[in-house]
Scaffold this motif. Structure first.
Motif, PDB file in Angstrom:
ATOM      1  N   TYR A  24       0.887  -1.174   0.000  1.00  0.00           N
ATOM      2  CA  TYR A  24       0.000   0.000   0.000  1.00  0.00           C
ATOM      3  C   TYR A  24       0.915   1.211   0.000  1.00  0.00           C
ATOM      4  CZ  TYR A  24      -2.191   3.479   3.258  1.00  0.00           C
ATOM      5  OH  TYR A  24      -2.610   4.603   3.911  1.00  0.00           O
ATOM      6  N   LYS A  27      -2.442   7.231  -1.165  1.00  0.00           N
ATOM      7  CA  LYS A  27      -3.849   7.157  -0.755  1.00  0.00           C
ATOM      8  C   LYS A  27      -4.670   8.264  -1.389  1.00  0.00           C
ATOM      9  CE  LYS A  27      -2.178   8.133   3.875  1.00  0.00           C
ATOM     10  NZ  LYS A  27      -2.370   8.086   5.296  1.00  0.00           N
ATOM     11  N   SER A 152      -2.472   0.476   6.948  1.00  0.00           N
ATOM     12  CA  SER A 152      -2.020  -0.913   7.038  1.00  0.00           C
ATOM     13  C   SER A 152      -2.638  -1.634   8.246  1.00  0.00           C
ATOM     14  CB  SER A 152      -0.496  -0.971   7.114  1.00  0.00           C
ATOM     15  OG  SER A 152      -0.032  -0.163   8.167  1.00  0.00           O
TER      16      SER A 152
HETATM   17  C1  DP6 Z   1       5.219   0.767   3.265  1.00  0.00           C
HETATM   18  O1  DP6 Z   1      -0.246   2.213   7.014  1.00  0.00           O
HETATM   19  O2  DP6 Z   1       1.859   3.254   7.931  1.00  0.00           O
HETATM   20  O3  DP6 Z   1       4.285  -0.288   5.170  1.00  0.00           O
HETATM   21  O4  DP6 Z   1      -2.139   4.979   6.455  1.00  0.00           O
HETATM   22  O5  DP6 Z   1      -0.520   6.847   6.718  1.00  0.00           O
HETATM   23  O6  DP6 Z   1      -0.809   5.190   8.575  1.00  0.00           O
HETATM   24  P1  DP6 Z   1      -0.850   5.433   7.081  1.00  0.00           P
HETATM   25  O7  DP6 Z   1       0.335   4.588   6.451  1.00  0.00           O
HETATM   26  P2  DP6 Z   1       0.866   3.158   6.822  1.00  0.00           P
HETATM   27  O8  DP6 Z   1       1.658   2.794   5.473  1.00  0.00           O
HETATM   28  C2  DP6 Z   1       2.268   1.560   5.333  1.00  0.00           C
HETATM   29  C3  DP6 Z   1       3.090   1.527   4.130  1.00  0.00           C
HETATM   30  C4  DP6 Z   1       3.936   0.302   3.941  1.00  0.00           C
HETATM   31  C5  DP6 Z   1       3.269  -0.693   3.020  1.00  0.00           C
HETATM   32  C6  DP6 Z   1       2.165  -1.540   3.591  1.00  0.00           C
HETATM   33  O9  DP6 Z   1       2.135  -1.857   4.776  1.00  0.00           O
HETATM   34  O10 DP6 Z   1       1.315  -1.937   2.767  1.00  0.00           O
END
Ligand code: DP6
Length: 343
Positions: A24, A27, A152
Protein backbone atom coordinates in the motif's frame (compact mmCIF):
# COMPACT_ATOMS: atom_id res chain seq x y z
CA UNK A 1 -29.97 3.43 22.26
CA UNK A 2 -27.93 1.90 25.07
CA UNK A 3 -30.43 -0.60 26.45
CA UNK A 4 -28.42 -3.74 25.72
CA UNK A 5 -25.49 -3.42 28.11
CA UNK A 6 -24.17 -1.34 30.90
CA UNK A 7 -22.01 1.67 30.28
CA UNK A 8 -18.94 0.57 32.17
CA UNK A 9 -16.47 -2.26 31.81
CA UNK A 10 -13.17 -3.26 30.31
CA UNK A 11 -12.03 -5.12 27.22
CA UNK A 12 -8.60 -6.34 26.13
CA UNK A 13 -7.35 -7.38 22.69
CA UNK A 14 -4.06 -8.67 21.34
CA UNK A 15 -3.52 -7.64 17.75
CA UNK A 16 -0.51 -8.45 15.58
CA UNK A 17 1.57 -6.48 13.17
CA UNK A 18 1.55 -7.47 9.50
CA UNK A 19 3.99 -7.44 6.62
CA UNK A 20 2.79 -6.41 3.17
CA UNK A 21 3.77 -8.51 0.17
CA UNK A 22 1.91 -6.19 -2.22
CA UNK A 23 2.49 -2.71 -0.87
CA UNK A 24 0.00 0.00 0.00
CA UNK A 25 1.72 3.19 -1.11
CA UNK A 26 -0.39 6.20 -1.97
CA UNK A 27 -3.85 7.16 -0.75
CA UNK A 28 -6.90 9.10 -1.82
CA UNK A 29 -9.80 10.72 0.05
CA UNK A 30 -9.93 9.67 3.70
CA UNK A 31 -7.42 6.86 4.10
CA UNK A 32 -8.40 4.96 0.97
CA UNK A 33 -5.65 3.15 -0.93
CA UNK A 34 -4.76 3.88 -4.57
CA UNK A 35 -4.07 0.17 -5.09
CA UNK A 36 -4.93 -3.11 -3.36
CA UNK A 37 -2.41 -4.60 -0.92
CA UNK A 38 -1.90 -8.09 0.48
CA UNK A 39 -0.11 -8.97 3.71
CA UNK A 40 0.92 -11.86 5.91
CA UNK A 41 -0.37 -11.40 9.45
CA UNK A 42 2.34 -11.91 12.05
CA UNK A 43 2.15 -13.80 15.32
CA UNK A 44 4.69 -12.71 17.92
CA UNK A 45 4.93 -8.97 17.20
CA UNK A 46 1.69 -7.69 18.64
CA UNK A 47 0.13 -4.92 20.71
CA UNK A 48 -1.96 -5.68 23.77
CA UNK A 49 -4.50 -2.97 24.46
CA UNK A 50 -7.06 -2.67 27.23
CA UNK A 51 -9.81 -0.09 27.21
CA UNK A 52 -11.78 0.52 30.38
CA UNK A 53 -14.84 2.71 30.12
CA UNK A 54 -17.37 4.48 32.31
CA UNK A 55 -20.19 6.98 31.74
CA UNK A 56 -19.24 10.59 31.14
CA UNK A 57 -21.56 13.52 31.72
CA UNK A 58 -19.39 15.92 29.70
CA UNK A 59 -18.95 14.16 26.38
CA UNK A 60 -16.21 11.84 25.12
CA UNK A 61 -12.97 11.79 27.07
CA UNK A 62 -9.89 9.58 26.76
CA UNK A 63 -6.58 9.01 28.46
CA UNK A 64 -3.77 7.06 26.80
CA UNK A 65 -1.17 5.07 28.71
CA UNK A 66 1.70 3.17 27.12
CA UNK A 67 3.21 0.57 29.45
CA UNK A 68 1.24 2.14 32.32
CA UNK A 69 2.65 5.63 31.70
CA UNK A 70 0.64 8.58 30.45
CA UNK A 71 1.88 9.40 26.96
CA UNK A 72 0.94 12.90 25.78
CA UNK A 73 3.21 12.52 22.70
CA UNK A 74 0.59 10.24 21.13
CA UNK A 75 -2.16 12.83 21.63
CA UNK A 76 -2.01 14.36 18.15
CA UNK A 77 -2.38 11.01 16.37
CA UNK A 78 -5.10 9.82 18.73
CA UNK A 79 -7.05 13.09 18.54
CA UNK A 80 -7.10 12.73 14.75
CA UNK A 81 -8.14 9.08 15.03
CA UNK A 82 -11.06 9.89 17.35
CA UNK A 83 -12.07 12.87 15.22
CA UNK A 84 -12.36 10.53 12.24
CA UNK A 85 -14.00 7.62 14.04
CA UNK A 86 -16.44 9.14 16.54
CA UNK A 87 -19.22 9.48 13.96
CA UNK A 88 -18.92 5.72 13.38
CA UNK A 89 -18.79 4.96 17.11
CA UNK A 90 -21.36 7.47 18.45
CA UNK A 91 -21.69 5.66 21.78
CA UNK A 92 -18.28 7.14 22.65
CA UNK A 93 -19.94 10.54 23.17
CA UNK A 94 -21.31 9.18 26.45
CA UNK A 95 -18.10 7.63 27.72
CA UNK A 96 -14.85 8.39 29.41
CA UNK A 97 -12.24 5.77 28.46
CA UNK A 98 -8.79 4.78 29.64
CA UNK A 99 -6.53 3.08 27.09
CA UNK A 100 -3.53 1.06 28.19
CA UNK A 101 -1.23 -0.39 25.56
CA UNK A 102 2.00 -2.36 25.35
CA UNK A 103 3.97 -4.04 22.57
CA UNK A 104 5.79 -7.37 22.54
CA UNK A 105 8.49 -5.85 20.35
CA UNK A 106 10.92 -3.20 21.57
CA UNK A 107 9.90 0.41 21.09
CA UNK A 108 13.24 1.36 19.56
CA UNK A 109 13.46 -1.52 17.08
CA UNK A 110 12.45 0.60 14.12
CA UNK A 111 9.39 -1.64 13.73
CA UNK A 112 6.30 0.33 12.88
CA UNK A 113 3.76 -0.25 15.60
CA UNK A 114 0.86 1.63 14.04
CA UNK A 115 -0.68 -1.48 12.45
CA UNK A 116 -0.83 -3.50 15.66
CA UNK A 117 -1.60 -0.44 17.82
CA UNK A 118 -4.55 0.89 15.84
CA UNK A 119 -5.98 -2.57 15.16
CA UNK A 120 -5.84 -3.51 18.86
CA UNK A 121 -7.48 -0.23 19.88
CA UNK A 122 -10.15 -0.54 17.18
CA UNK A 123 -11.01 -4.08 18.22
CA UNK A 124 -11.51 -2.83 21.79
CA UNK A 125 -13.71 0.06 20.64
CA UNK A 126 -15.82 -2.12 18.37
CA UNK A 127 -16.07 -4.70 21.14
CA UNK A 128 -17.41 -2.09 23.58
CA UNK A 129 -19.95 -1.04 20.98
CA UNK A 130 -21.00 -4.67 20.63
CA UNK A 131 -21.53 -4.99 24.37
CA UNK A 132 -23.71 -1.85 24.47
CA UNK A 133 -25.71 -2.12 21.27
CA UNK A 134 -26.17 -4.95 18.81
CA UNK A 135 -23.76 -4.49 15.96
CA UNK A 136 -23.09 -6.74 13.04
CA UNK A 137 -19.93 -7.41 11.09
CA UNK A 138 -17.67 -7.09 14.10
CA UNK A 139 -14.43 -7.79 12.23
CA UNK A 140 -15.30 -5.71 9.16
CA UNK A 141 -16.16 -2.78 11.36
CA UNK A 142 -12.98 -3.21 13.41
CA UNK A 143 -10.99 -3.20 10.18
CA UNK A 144 -12.85 -0.11 8.95
CA UNK A 145 -12.15 1.75 12.21
CA UNK A 146 -8.49 0.62 12.17
CA UNK A 147 -8.07 2.00 8.65
CA UNK A 148 -8.99 5.46 9.88
CA UNK A 149 -6.05 5.25 12.30
CA UNK A 150 -3.52 3.78 9.90
CA UNK A 151 -4.14 2.17 6.51
CA UNK A 152 -2.02 -0.91 7.04
CA UNK A 153 -3.71 -1.51 10.44
CA UNK A 154 -6.92 -2.61 8.74
CA UNK A 155 -5.14 -5.71 7.44
CA UNK A 156 -4.05 -6.83 10.93
CA UNK A 157 -7.64 -7.76 11.84
CA UNK A 158 -7.45 -10.98 9.83
CA UNK A 159 -5.08 -13.94 9.63
CA UNK A 160 -3.24 -15.72 8.14
CA UNK A 161 -3.23 -13.12 5.36
CA UNK A 162 -5.33 -10.14 4.49
CA UNK A 163 -6.30 -8.16 1.41
CA UNK A 164 -7.22 -4.49 1.48
CA UNK A 165 -8.39 -2.55 -1.53
CA UNK A 166 -10.73 -3.21 -4.36
CA UNK A 167 -9.59 -5.80 -6.90
CA UNK A 168 -11.65 -7.43 -9.63
CA UNK A 169 -9.81 -10.66 -8.80
CA UNK A 170 -11.14 -11.11 -5.29
CA UNK A 171 -14.80 -11.17 -4.37
CA UNK A 172 -15.83 -8.72 -1.63
CA UNK A 173 -12.52 -6.89 -1.76
CA UNK A 174 -13.00 -3.19 -1.15
CA UNK A 175 -11.23 0.01 -0.16
CA UNK A 176 -13.12 0.56 3.11
CA UNK A 177 -11.83 -2.41 5.08
CA UNK A 178 -9.66 -5.47 4.64
CA UNK A 179 -10.92 -9.00 4.14
CA UNK A 180 -9.32 -12.31 5.20
CA UNK A 181 -7.21 -14.03 2.58
CA UNK A 182 -6.75 -17.74 3.11
CA UNK A 183 -3.43 -19.40 2.40
CA UNK A 184 -2.51 -22.95 1.43
CA UNK A 185 -0.92 -24.86 4.34
CA UNK A 186 2.50 -24.30 2.75
CA UNK A 187 2.40 -20.53 3.25
CA UNK A 188 0.83 -20.79 6.70
CA UNK A 189 4.18 -22.30 7.67
CA UNK A 190 6.16 -19.25 6.65
CA UNK A 191 8.55 -17.43 8.94
CA UNK A 192 9.38 -13.75 8.98
CA UNK A 193 12.71 -12.90 10.58
CA UNK A 194 13.05 -9.15 10.91
CA UNK A 195 16.64 -7.94 10.70
CA UNK A 196 17.00 -4.66 12.59
CA UNK A 197 19.34 -2.60 10.43
CA UNK A 198 18.41 0.71 12.03
CA UNK A 199 16.81 1.21 15.43
CA UNK A 200 16.07 4.87 14.98
CA UNK A 201 12.69 6.11 13.82
CA UNK A 202 12.72 6.84 10.11
CA UNK A 203 13.60 10.22 8.66
CA UNK A 204 10.43 10.51 6.53
CA UNK A 205 7.11 9.25 7.84
CA UNK A 206 4.83 6.96 5.82
CA UNK A 207 2.17 9.69 5.78
CA UNK A 208 4.57 12.06 4.02
CA UNK A 209 5.61 9.28 1.63
CA UNK A 210 1.97 8.44 0.77
CA UNK A 211 1.34 12.10 0.12
CA UNK A 212 4.21 12.33 -2.36
CA UNK A 213 2.54 9.65 -4.49
CA UNK A 214 -0.25 12.13 -5.35
CA UNK A 215 1.90 14.00 -7.88
CA UNK A 216 4.37 11.20 -8.56
CA UNK A 217 5.51 10.87 -12.17
CA UNK A 218 5.17 7.06 -11.96
CA UNK A 219 1.84 7.00 -10.09
CA UNK A 220 -0.30 5.47 -12.85
CA UNK A 221 2.26 2.83 -13.81
CA UNK A 222 2.74 1.95 -10.13
CA UNK A 223 -1.01 1.37 -9.70
CA UNK A 224 -1.01 -0.85 -12.80
CA UNK A 225 2.04 -2.76 -11.58
CA UNK A 226 0.56 -3.34 -8.10
CA UNK A 227 -2.62 -4.80 -9.63
CA UNK A 228 -0.61 -7.03 -11.99
CA UNK A 229 1.70 -8.11 -9.16
CA UNK A 230 -1.34 -8.92 -7.02
CA UNK A 231 -2.80 -11.06 -9.76
CA UNK A 232 0.46 -12.98 -10.27
CA UNK A 233 1.09 -13.28 -6.54
CA UNK A 234 -2.33 -14.81 -5.94
CA UNK A 235 -1.64 -17.36 -8.71
CA UNK A 236 1.83 -18.13 -7.32
CA UNK A 237 0.40 -18.66 -3.82
CA UNK A 238 -2.32 -20.94 -5.14
CA UNK A 239 0.16 -22.97 -7.21
CA UNK A 240 2.82 -22.85 -4.49
CA UNK A 241 5.17 -21.51 -7.14
CA UNK A 242 8.01 -20.35 -4.89
CA UNK A 243 10.21 -18.78 -7.57
CA UNK A 244 7.38 -16.64 -8.85
CA UNK A 245 6.40 -15.74 -5.25
CA UNK A 246 9.99 -14.59 -4.58
CA UNK A 247 10.17 -12.60 -7.81
CA UNK A 248 6.99 -10.65 -7.06
CA UNK A 249 7.62 -10.07 -3.35
CA UNK A 250 11.10 -8.66 -4.00
CA UNK A 251 9.88 -6.61 -6.95
CA UNK A 252 7.24 -5.02 -4.69
CA UNK A 253 9.78 -4.22 -1.97
CA UNK A 254 12.24 -2.62 -4.36
CA UNK A 255 9.50 -0.75 -6.22
CA UNK A 256 8.30 0.76 -2.92
CA UNK A 257 11.77 2.15 -2.31
CA UNK A 258 12.18 3.16 -5.96
CA UNK A 259 8.98 5.20 -5.59
CA UNK A 260 10.55 6.97 -2.61
CA UNK A 261 13.77 7.64 -4.48
CA UNK A 262 11.93 9.05 -7.49
CA UNK A 263 9.36 11.19 -5.66
CA UNK A 264 9.68 14.96 -5.52
CA UNK A 265 11.40 15.64 -3.20
CA UNK A 266 13.10 12.26 -3.19
CA UNK A 267 14.20 10.38 -0.12
CA UNK A 268 16.01 7.16 0.75
CA UNK A 269 15.06 4.98 3.70
CA UNK A 270 17.37 2.07 2.92
CA UNK A 271 20.77 2.12 4.62
CA UNK A 272 24.03 0.75 3.18
CA UNK A 273 23.53 -2.41 5.28
CA UNK A 274 20.05 -2.90 3.80
CA UNK A 275 21.70 -3.20 0.39
CA UNK A 276 24.52 -5.36 1.78
CA UNK A 277 21.94 -7.82 3.13
CA UNK A 278 19.99 -7.89 -0.15
CA UNK A 279 23.19 -8.75 -2.05
CA UNK A 280 24.00 -11.52 0.43
CA UNK A 281 20.50 -12.97 0.03
CA UNK A 282 20.84 -12.98 -3.74
CA UNK A 283 24.22 -14.80 -3.61
CA UNK A 284 22.82 -17.25 -1.05
CA UNK A 285 19.94 -18.05 -3.40
CA UNK A 286 22.34 -18.57 -6.31
CA UNK A 287 24.12 -21.22 -4.27
CA UNK A 288 21.20 -22.87 -2.53
CA UNK A 289 17.75 -23.96 -3.50
CA UNK A 290 15.77 -22.10 -0.85
CA UNK A 291 12.44 -20.43 -0.25
CA UNK A 292 14.19 -17.37 1.24
CA UNK A 293 13.05 -13.99 -0.05
CA UNK A 294 13.09 -10.52 1.44
CA UNK A 295 10.72 -7.63 1.72
CA UNK A 296 11.03 -4.12 3.13
CA UNK A 297 8.55 -1.81 4.78
CA UNK A 298 8.98 1.94 4.85
CA UNK A 299 12.33 1.79 6.63
CA UNK A 300 15.80 0.24 6.59
CA UNK A 301 14.90 -3.08 8.24
CA UNK A 302 14.61 -6.27 6.21
CA UNK A 303 11.98 -8.95 6.57
CA UNK A 304 13.21 -12.42 5.61
CA UNK A 305 10.39 -14.66 4.46
CA UNK A 306 10.95 -18.41 4.27
CA UNK A 307 9.27 -21.76 4.73
CA UNK A 308 9.53 -23.74 7.96
CA UNK A 309 11.53 -26.49 6.16
CA UNK A 310 14.31 -23.97 5.53
CA UNK A 311 14.36 -22.74 9.14
CA UNK A 312 17.72 -24.22 10.10
CA UNK A 313 19.51 -23.32 6.87
CA UNK A 314 18.23 -19.74 6.96
CA UNK A 315 18.97 -19.29 10.68
CA UNK A 316 22.55 -20.51 10.11
CA UNK A 317 22.86 -18.09 7.19
CA UNK A 318 21.54 -15.21 9.30
CA UNK A 319 23.89 -15.93 12.16
CA UNK A 320 26.98 -16.50 10.04
CA UNK A 321 26.52 -13.82 7.38
CA UNK A 322 23.80 -11.27 8.14
CA UNK A 323 24.00 -10.34 11.81
CA UNK A 324 27.10 -8.24 11.18
CA UNK A 325 24.86 -5.85 9.25
CA UNK A 326 22.25 -5.57 12.01
CA UNK A 327 22.20 -2.81 14.60
CA UNK A 328 23.76 -4.35 17.73
CA UNK A 329 23.19 -7.75 16.11
CA UNK A 330 19.43 -7.41 16.66
CA UNK A 331 16.73 -9.42 14.94
CA UNK A 332 13.24 -10.71 15.73
CA UNK A 333 11.94 -14.14 14.73
CA UNK A 334 8.29 -14.07 13.82
CA UNK A 335 5.99 -16.20 11.71
CA UNK A 336 2.61 -16.15 9.98
CA UNK A 337 -0.17 -16.00 12.57
CA UNK A 338 -3.90 -16.42 12.87
CA UNK A 339 -4.90 -12.86 13.73
CA UNK A 340 -6.08 -10.97 16.82
CA UNK A 341 -7.16 -12.64 20.06
CA UNK A 342 -9.52 -11.38 22.73
CA UNK A 343 -8.05 -11.76 26.21
C1 DP6 B 1 5.22 0.77 3.26
O1 DP6 B 1 -0.25 2.21 7.01
O2 DP6 B 1 1.86 3.25 7.93
O3 DP6 B 1 4.28 -0.29 5.17
O4 DP6 B 1 -2.14 4.98 6.45
O5 DP6 B 1 -0.52 6.85 6.72
O6 DP6 B 1 -0.81 5.19 8.57
P1 DP6 B 1 -0.85 5.43 7.08
O7 DP6 B 1 0.34 4.59 6.45
P2 DP6 B 1 0.87 3.16 6.82
O8 DP6 B 1 1.66 2.79 5.47
C2 DP6 B 1 2.27 1.56 5.33
C3 DP6 B 1 3.09 1.53 4.13
C4 DP6 B 1 3.94 0.30 3.94
C5 DP6 B 1 3.27 -0.69 3.02
C6 DP6 B 1 2.16 -1.54 3.59
O9 DP6 B 1 2.13 -1.86 4.78
O10 DP6 B 1 1.31 -1.94 2.77
Amino acid sequence: MFEKGKLSGKTTWLSPSNIALIKYWGKKDLQLPVNPSLSFTLKKCYTQTSVSYKPSTSGFKYEFYFEDKLKPEFKKKLDLFFKRTIEHLPYLNQLSIKINSKNTFPHSSGIASSASAFSALSLCLTDIEKSIIDSEDFYNKSSFVSRLGSGSACRSIFGPASLWGSSSLVENSNDNYAIPFDLPEFFKNYHDTILIVDEKSKSVSSSVGHDLVKNHQFKESRIKQANKNLENLIISIKNEDINEFIRIVENEALTLHAMMMTSNPSFILMKPNTVNIINKIWSFRNEKNTSLSFTLDAGANIHLLYHQDDFKTVQDFIKSQLLIYCSNGKYIDDKVGKGPIKK
